[in-house]
Motif scaffolding. Structure first.
Motif, PDB file in Angstrom:
ATOM      1  N   THR A  18      32.948  48.997  48.503  1.00 42.40           N
ATOM      2  CA  THR A  18      32.530  49.069  47.097  1.00 42.40           C
ATOM      3  C   THR A  18      31.896  47.755  46.635  1.00 42.40           C
ATOM      4  O   THR A  18      30.947  47.782  45.846  1.00 42.40           O
ATOM      5  CB  THR A  18      33.695  49.475  46.171  1.00 42.40           C
ATOM      6  OG1 THR A  18      34.774  48.551  46.325  1.00 42.40           O
ATOM      7  CG2 THR A  18      34.179  50.893  46.480  1.00 42.40           C
ATOM      8  N   VAL A  21      28.286  47.801  47.756  1.00 41.55           N
ATOM      9  CA  VAL A  21      27.449  48.635  46.893  1.00 41.55           C
ATOM     10  C   VAL A  21      27.205  47.926  45.563  1.00 41.55           C
ATOM     11  O   VAL A  21      26.073  47.920  45.063  1.00 41.55           O
ATOM     12  CB  VAL A  21      28.071  50.035  46.702  1.00 41.55           C
ATOM     13  CG1 VAL A  21      27.373  50.799  45.581  1.00 41.55           C
ATOM     14  CG2 VAL A  21      28.000  50.821  48.018  1.00 41.55           C
ATOM     15  N   VAL A  55      20.675  51.387  53.092  1.00 44.84           N
ATOM     16  CA  VAL A  55      22.085  51.322  52.688  1.00 44.84           C
ATOM     17  C   VAL A  55      22.667  52.731  52.627  1.00 44.84           C
ATOM     18  O   VAL A  55      23.748  52.993  53.174  1.00 44.84           O
ATOM     19  CB  VAL A  55      22.252  50.584  51.338  1.00 44.84           C
ATOM     20  CG1 VAL A  55      23.673  50.715  50.818  1.00 44.84           C
ATOM     21  CG2 VAL A  55      21.860  49.112  51.490  1.00 44.84           C
ATOM     22  N   ALA A  56      21.954  53.653  51.992  1.00 44.93           N
ATOM     23  CA  ALA A  56      22.456  55.029  51.882  1.00 44.93           C
ATOM     24  C   ALA A  56      22.586  55.681  53.261  1.00 44.93           C
ATOM     25  O   ALA A  56      23.605  56.318  53.559  1.00 44.93           O
ATOM     26  CB  ALA A  56      21.540  55.855  50.980  1.00 44.93           C
ATOM     27  N   LEU A  59      25.647  54.310  55.043  1.00 44.92           N
ATOM     28  CA  LEU A  59      26.882  54.883  54.503  1.00 44.92           C
ATOM     29  C   LEU A  59      27.079  56.320  54.991  1.00 44.92           C
ATOM     30  O   LEU A  59      28.188  56.699  55.380  1.00 44.92           O
ATOM     31  CB  LEU A  59      26.874  54.827  52.974  1.00 44.92           C
ATOM     32  CG  LEU A  59      27.057  53.448  52.361  1.00 44.92           C
ATOM     33  CD1 LEU A  59      26.658  53.463  50.885  1.00 44.92           C
ATOM     34  CD2 LEU A  59      28.484  52.963  52.529  1.00 44.92           C
ATOM     35  N   SER A 103      21.530  54.197  41.928  1.00 46.03           N
ATOM     36  CA  SER A 103      22.874  53.895  41.435  1.00 46.03           C
ATOM     37  C   SER A 103      23.783  55.102  41.570  1.00 46.03           C
ATOM     38  O   SER A 103      24.910  54.987  42.063  1.00 46.03           O
ATOM     39  CB  SER A 103      22.826  53.445  39.971  1.00 46.03           C
ATOM     40  OG  SER A 103      22.126  52.231  39.862  1.00 46.03           O
ATOM     41  N   LEU A 106      24.429  55.714  45.469  1.00 41.67           N
ATOM     42  CA  LEU A 106      25.262  54.715  46.128  1.00 41.67           C
ATOM     43  C   LEU A 106      26.667  54.640  45.535  1.00 41.67           C
ATOM     44  O   LEU A 106      27.646  54.463  46.274  1.00 41.67           O
ATOM     45  CB  LEU A 106      24.589  53.345  46.108  1.00 41.67           C
ATOM     46  CG  LEU A 106      23.292  53.226  46.909  1.00 41.67           C
ATOM     47  CD1 LEU A 106      22.751  51.805  46.845  1.00 41.67           C
ATOM     48  CD2 LEU A 106      23.467  53.686  48.344  1.00 41.67           C
ATOM     49  N   ALA A 110      30.026  55.252  47.622  1.00 45.75           N
ATOM     50  CA  ALA A 110      31.090  54.242  47.617  1.00 45.75           C
ATOM     51  C   ALA A 110      32.420  54.860  47.197  1.00 45.75           C
ATOM     52  O   ALA A 110      33.468  54.529  47.756  1.00 45.75           O
ATOM     53  CB  ALA A 110      30.717  53.087  46.685  1.00 45.75           C
TER      54      ALA A 110
END
Length: 159
Positions: A18, A21, A55-56, A59, A103, A106, A110
């Motif tokens: 978290t 993110v 990033v996505a 994850l 936002s 992500l 998270a």
């Protein structure tokens, strides 16, 4: 990013994810000022959209791995092009609407990661089933995803 075994410490794995993110979105909040010129880092090109995509994808990829291993299934290798390509979409302007979408995406990922990691015991985090890093190591590896956002940086000070 690296494929070396991630170093862990006493931080909560959920908080590592978290916090990553939060860091990414903190930088992304400045990206509506992007002038359209890509950034080169370590022989790769980065843009605001590409950083969010990476990033996505990271994850999602490791979440799929974690869930497959917990269910006793084989993991499915990812087919991402990763940072090796820069798509036309990566070069698009980064708008307030893009920031809102990033936002939402992500923060939801998270939250899923946090719920999953917090549901595991310390033993489950450190003695993960199947092949690969422990789930704790995966969480700390994901923490390194700040790399993608850091490649773009804080654009409130200019490019």
């Amino acid at each position: 990013m690296t494929n070396e075994i991630p170093i862990t410490d006493d931080r909560s794995p959920a908080l590592v994810v978290t916090a990553m993110v939060d860091h990414v979105l903190g930088l992304a909040a400045t990206w509506t000022a992007w002038d359209g010129r890509p950034f080169q880092t370590d022989q790769r090109i980065y843009t605001p959209h590409k950083a969010i995509r990476r990033v996505a994808d990271h994850l999602v990829d490791h979440l799929a791995e974690l869930e497959a291993r917990l269910a006793g299934h084989e993991t499915v290798p990812d087919r991402w092009h990763a940072s090796a390509i820069t798509t036309p979409a990566d070069l698009a302007p980064f708008t307030e609407q893009d920031l809102e979408e990033a936002s939402s995406r992500l923060l939801r990922l998270a939250r899923i990661w946090s719920a999953r990691l917090n549901a595991l015991t310390s033993d489950e985090l450190d003695r993960s089933p199947g092949e690969g890093w422990t789930f704790r190591q995966i969480a700390f590896h994901l923490g390194g995803s700040v790399y993608y956002a850091d490649a773009v940086g804080d654009l409130s000070t200019g490019h």
